[in-house]
Scaffold this motif. Structure first.
Motif, PDB file in Angstrom:
ATOM      1  N   THR A 120       0.844  -1.198   0.000  1.00 50.11           N
ATOM      2  CA  THR A 120       0.000   0.000   0.000  1.00 50.11           C
ATOM      3  C   THR A 120       0.874   1.241   0.000  1.00 50.11           C
ATOM      4  O   THR A 120       1.810   1.357   0.790  1.00 50.11           O
ATOM      5  CB  THR A 120      -0.900   0.026   1.263  1.00 50.11           C
ATOM      6  N   ASP A 121       0.588   2.146  -0.908  1.00 52.36           N
ATOM      7  CA  ASP A 121       1.363   3.394  -0.964  1.00 52.36           C
ATOM      8  C   ASP A 121       1.204   4.154   0.349  1.00 52.36           C
ATOM      9  O   ASP A 121       0.094   4.506   0.745  1.00 52.36           O
ATOM     10  CB  ASP A 121       0.870   4.278  -2.120  1.00 52.36           C
ATOM     11  N   GLU A 122       2.318   4.391   1.018  1.00 52.49           N
ATOM     12  CA  GLU A 122       2.270   5.096   2.303  1.00 52.49           C
ATOM     13  C   GLU A 122       1.843   6.555   2.126  1.00 52.49           C
ATOM     14  O   GLU A 122       1.418   7.205   3.082  1.00 52.49           O
ATOM     15  CB  GLU A 122       3.637   5.039   2.978  1.00 52.49           C
ATOM     16  N   GLU A 123       1.899   7.048   0.896  1.00 58.38           N
ATOM     17  CA  GLU A 123       1.515   8.434   0.631  1.00 58.38           C
ATOM     18  C   GLU A 123       0.005   8.655   0.642  1.00 58.38           C
ATOM     19  O   GLU A 123      -0.458   9.805   0.729  1.00 58.38           O
ATOM     20  CB  GLU A 123       2.061   8.880  -0.737  1.00 58.38           C
ATOM     21  N   LEU A 124      -0.779   7.568   0.555  1.00 58.41           N
ATOM     22  CA  LEU A 124      -2.216   7.706   0.331  1.00 58.41           C
ATOM     23  C   LEU A 124      -2.947   8.471   1.433  1.00 58.41           C
ATOM     24  O   LEU A 124      -4.015   9.025   1.190  1.00 58.41           O
ATOM     25  CB  LEU A 124      -2.854   6.327   0.151  1.00 58.41           C
ATOM     26  N   LEU A 125      -2.405   8.489   2.649  1.00 59.72           N
ATOM     27  CA  LEU A 125      -3.072   9.201   3.735  1.00 59.72           C
ATOM     28  C   LEU A 125      -2.234  10.355   4.286  1.00 59.72           C
ATOM     29  O   LEU A 125      -2.459  10.817   5.397  1.00 59.72           O
ATOM     30  CB  LEU A 125      -3.434   8.227   4.871  1.00 59.72           C
ATOM     31  N   GLN A 126      -1.277  10.818   3.490  1.00 65.11           N
ATOM     32  CA  GLN A 126      -0.468  11.950   3.923  1.00 65.11           C
ATOM     33  C   GLN A 126      -1.209  13.264   3.683  1.00 65.11           C
ATOM     34  O   GLN A 126      -2.069  13.370   2.806  1.00 65.11           O
ATOM     35  CB  GLN A 126       0.862  11.968   3.162  1.00 65.11           C
ATOM     36  N   LYS A 127      -0.851  14.262   4.485  1.00 67.65           N
ATOM     37  CA  LYS A 127      -1.415  15.610   4.312  1.00 67.65           C
ATOM     38  C   LYS A 127      -0.536  16.373   3.313  1.00 67.65           C
ATOM     39  O   LYS A 127       0.494  16.925   3.683  1.00 67.65           O
ATOM     40  CB  LYS A 127      -1.436  16.357   5.646  1.00 67.65           C
ATOM     41  N   TYR A 128      -0.984  16.424   2.085  1.00 66.20           N
ATOM     42  CA  TYR A 128      -0.142  17.042   1.063  1.00 66.20           C
ATOM     43  C   TYR A 128      -0.433  18.509   0.826  1.00 66.20           C
ATOM     44  O   TYR A 128       0.400  19.234   0.286  1.00 66.20           O
ATOM     45  CB  TYR A 128      -0.261  16.260  -0.247  1.00 66.20           C
ATOM     46  N   SER A 129      -1.592  18.977   1.188  1.00 64.28           N
ATOM     47  CA  SER A 129      -1.961  20.365   0.924  1.00 64.28           C
ATOM     48  C   SER A 129      -1.102  21.325   1.746  1.00 64.28           C
ATOM     49  O   SER A 129      -1.354  21.566   2.922  1.00 64.28           O
ATOM     50  CB  SER A 129      -3.449  20.576   1.239  1.00 64.28           C
ATOM     51  N   ILE A 303      -3.794   9.357  11.749  1.00 67.48           N
ATOM     52  CA  ILE A 303      -4.231   9.014  10.387  1.00 67.48           C
ATOM     53  C   ILE A 303      -3.507   7.775   9.878  1.00 67.48           C
ATOM     54  O   ILE A 303      -4.120   6.885   9.266  1.00 67.48           O
ATOM     55  CB  ILE A 303      -3.979  10.196   9.435  1.00 67.48           C
ATOM     56  N   ASN A 304      -2.213   7.684  10.144  1.00 67.59           N
ATOM     57  CA  ASN A 304      -1.409   6.569   9.630  1.00 67.59           C
ATOM     58  C   ASN A 304      -1.882   5.216  10.134  1.00 67.59           C
ATOM     59  O   ASN A 304      -1.651   4.185   9.488  1.00 67.59           O
ATOM     60  CB  ASN A 304       0.054   6.764  10.000  1.00 67.59           C
ATOM     61  N   GLU A 305      -2.531   5.195  11.293  1.00 69.91           N
ATOM     62  CA  GLU A 305      -3.017   3.931  11.846  1.00 69.91           C
ATOM     63  C   GLU A 305      -4.083   3.294  10.960  1.00 69.91           C
ATOM     64  O   GLU A 305      -4.338   2.097  11.051  1.00 69.91           O
ATOM     65  CB  GLU A 305      -3.586   4.158  13.252  1.00 69.91           C
ATOM     66  N   TYR A 306      -4.698   4.089  10.109  1.00 72.84           N
ATOM     67  CA  TYR A 306      -5.770   3.591   9.246  1.00 72.84           C
ATOM     68  C   TYR A 306      -5.284   3.200   7.850  1.00 72.84           C
ATOM     69  O   TYR A 306      -6.077   2.724   7.034  1.00 72.84           O
ATOM     70  CB  TYR A 306      -6.872   4.651   9.118  1.00 72.84           C
TER      71      TYR A 306
END
Length: 312
Positions: A120-129, A303-306
């Protein structure tokens, strides 16, 4: 001899003989009787001795039986103790096996989690804004072309993260069943596409473009799990979308499919964007709904826990 004496002798002598004979006979009978009694006494003594011997033997046998019973009782007691010891040992072994099984399950679960995370891409739940930078080379592992019937007329082909696509399709179909016609205006955008779009907005709006358009590398659209939604009556990603039944439906139901509104009113990143929805997984979206929090309100560690369950 005098004649009277002679007559008396004839009487007395036979009488004496008879008496002697009687005496001898009586003596013989008494002797016989005595021997008989002695024999009976001897027999009785033998019977008594036999009885005593038999009794002694029975007593001895009884004592042996009692000793045997006592021995068997001791053996039974030892057997019971051994059985209890064995049961205790078995219970201990069972507990050890259960603990070992739990450890195996825990290890297997951990391995399973690590395996899922590795895929799973670890970036999918990062805060990018305006928080994290998404590498220019990042691109989702797989993208699925969105059916043209779900895309706003006049828009080019749109693509969405393959693992998240079933959730989006189900949401659009369920909305349609409720009389809501949701359309996609924009989904995945590459680093280069975002740079081009931001350049166009900057030319048109100047620095004001920063209020509603992300720089390349900071756009959630590059993740492939974010899209802009509208309805045919609105036609594009406009703020008027918030006044539609479609938006009201999304506010009520989108979380059930794992979608959240990235930039609600009062957020500190961009202007209010009622059209901008991001897939974060049903578990995180449900948690946010229950807690009444927004994505950017949460600590990144929470967030990362999910992440491991994002596509469950």
């Amino acid at each position: 001899m005098h004649p009277k004496k002679a007559s008396l002798s004839k009487i007395i002598l036979p009488l004496l003989g008879l008496l002697l004979l009687i005496a001898v006979g009586s003596t013989g009978y008494l002797f016989y009787k005595t021997e008989q009694l002695q024999a009976e006494v001897l027999m009785l003594q033998e019977e008594r001795n036999f009885f005593l011997l038999a009794t002694a033997s029975s007593t001895e046998q009884l004592a042996l039986k009692e000793a045997e019973i006592t021995k068997l009782g001791d053996m039974l007691e030892l057997t019971e103790e051994e059985r209890e010891d064995i049961e205790r040992d078995l219970k201990r072994e069972k507990n050890k096996n259960e603990e070992f099984e739990d450890q195996i399950k825990e290890i297997a679960g951990t391995v399973g989690i690590l395996d899922k995370l590795s895929k799973t891409d670890e970036e999918l739940l990062q805060k990018y804004s305006k928080v994290y930078f998404l590498n220019e080379n990042f691109r989702p592992d797989k993208l699925t072309k969105i059916d043209s019937e779900y895309v706003q007329e006049g828009r080019r082909d749109q693509y969405f993260h393959t693992s998240a696509w079933p959730y989006l399709e189900e949401m659009i179909q369920d909305a349609k069943d409720d009389g809501i016609d949701l359309k996609v205006t924009s989904a995945f955008r590459s680093f280069e596409e975002q740079a081009e779009l931001k350049g166009q907005y900057t030319i048109q709006y100047g620095s004001g473009a920063n209020a509603f358009s992300a720089d390349q590398g900071y756009s959630e659209h590059q993740l492939g799990t974010t899209l802009d939604l509208t309805t045919p009556s609105v036609g594009g990603p406009y703020t008027s979308f918030e006044n539609t039944e479609a938006f009201a439906w999304l506010q009520k139901n989108a979380y059930k499919y794992g979608f959240i509104l990235s930039y609600p009113q009062g957020n500190g990143f961009y202007v209010y964007e009622p059209w901008h929805w991001r897939f974060v997984g049903t578990k995180l979206a449900d948690f946010m709904k229950d807690e009444g929090v927004t994505f950017y309100d949460l600590d990144q560690r929470v967030i990362n826990e999910y992440l491991v369950n994002i596509f469950d």
